[in-house]
Design an enzyme around this catalytic site. Sequence first.
Site, short mmCIF file in Angstrom:
data_model
loop_
_atom_site.label_atom_id
_atom_site.label_comp_id
_atom_site.label_asym_id
_atom_site.label_seq_id
_atom_site.Cartn_x
_atom_site.Cartn_y
_atom_site.Cartn_z
N GLU A 26 0.81 -1.23 0.00
CA GLU A 26 0.00 0.00 0.00
C GLU A 26 0.84 1.28 0.00
OE1 GLU A 26 -2.89 -0.51 3.17
OE2 GLU A 26 -3.69 -2.30 2.25
N GLU A 77 -6.05 -10.57 -2.23
CA GLU A 77 -6.88 -10.45 -1.01
C GLU A 77 -8.36 -10.31 -1.35
OE1 GLU A 77 -5.41 -7.39 1.61
OE2 GLU A 77 -3.32 -7.85 1.19
C1 XIL Z 1 -6.10 -6.65 7.71
C2 XIL Z 1 -6.54 -7.87 8.50
O1 XIL Z 1 -7.47 -8.64 7.75
C3 XIL Z 1 -7.17 -7.41 9.80
O2 XIL Z 1 -7.49 -8.54 10.59
C4 XIL Z 1 -6.20 -6.52 10.55
O3 XIL Z 1 -6.82 -6.03 11.70
C5 XIL Z 1 -5.77 -5.34 9.67
O4 XIL Z 1 -5.21 -5.82 8.45
N1 XIL Z 1 -4.85 -4.84 3.14
C6 XIL Z 1 -3.85 -5.65 3.59
C7 XIL Z 1 -4.07 -6.56 4.73
O5 XIL Z 1 -2.78 -5.75 2.96
O6 XIL Z 1 -2.89 -6.81 5.48
C8 XIL Z 1 -5.15 -6.04 5.64
O7 XIL Z 1 -5.44 -7.09 6.55
C9 XIL Z 1 -6.40 -5.69 4.83
C10 XIL Z 1 -6.09 -4.62 3.82
#
Ligand code: XIL
Length: 360
Positions: free
Chosen positions: A158, A264
């Site tokens: 990100e 994701e």
């Molecule tokens: C999120 C997890 O799913 C949550 O449980 C945690 O509290 C925060 O992070 N993009 C990403 C992930 O790259 O690492 C994030 O995961 C969601 C958004």
Amino acid sequence: MSTQSRRHLLTGGSALLLGACSRPAPAQAEAALAGLKQLAPFPLGVAAMTGQLGDPQFVDLLVRNFSQLTPEWEMKMEAILKADGDFDFARADALADFAANHSLRLHGHTLIWYAETPVAFERLSGSGQAFADAYRTYILRVAGRYRGRVVGWDVVNEAINEDGEGERDCLWSRNLGPDYAALAFGYAREADPDAPLFLNDYFLETMPNKRRSFLRLAERLLKSGAPLSGVATQTHVSIHIKPGSIKAAIRDLASLGLPLHLSELDVSTRNAEAIAGALDMASLADRLAHQARVVEEAAEAFAALPAHQQYAFTLWGLRDKDSWLRRPPNAGDGSDRPLLFDDAGRPKPAARALLDTLAR
Ligand code: XIL
């Protein structure tokens, strides 16, 4: 797998194929042994956390349908780096051991992320060489520990601004300059000579300007000689996404010729009131049918990539109740159903849409 057996899986077989809750009739016992991953010509990934591994249904459903695991939390900086600067690998090791014990590929997520700046680094902010040394040490130690155990890393997560314009200002850029990303890729390669190294980001499907900024960063890294070897689009989308957006994003991102990780995927089913100006689909059945079409588009776009660019197709959770979109601060009214399997572990229309697409 033969066409005949694939067709079998898609008929009666698929009800057994995906679910963890019905006992197969003898004739279909073989089909019940299979799972989504048997149909996929590429790795099918899922995010998981150690707290879920004590649930036999979770483990059975995961192992039956997926071939790759992304630690949802345990390999992040906040889970590993203690306040005193020491390292605690217990949780990450537990997931790595689970993956190895169940013959699952393990994807490392994530080495450097603007959103996680543990106190051990905050304390060093502004210290110049001490910060730079700690940054290098962190990446070398973590990526070095899992060398040969992970099949790839999200090295930088990100990096593009929320508004899609340019790169984020963050603890890492403030202390190391805009080359913090290139440095991270270099250190990760130094620690692990083989693992593909990814740049990962979100909303690349719904924000073309963010996708352009992401590709510009990827091209800058490549031009600088940084060992970027893959791009990853998180694909956190909703049922209200404009048809064709995912296909367009995958096509753009694949233009670099690098392996691509759809990293994701979840498809929020929240109704229009949660997403301004979106199509209102009052009934759950409508929303789940729409979700299936979104998953189908993502799977079709990924399946259309050349094999060398199909790193993995990953869901950000197994059952709806396992989703981060059902936990604070994202939980809303707790009604979201963003994943392939329902709270009871039963396959939803989206799971069948993925299965049908994989079996083509
Ligand atoms: C999120 C997890 O799913 C949550 O449980 C945690 O509290 C925060 O992070 N993009 C990403 C992930 O790259 O690492 C994030 O995961 C969601 C958004």
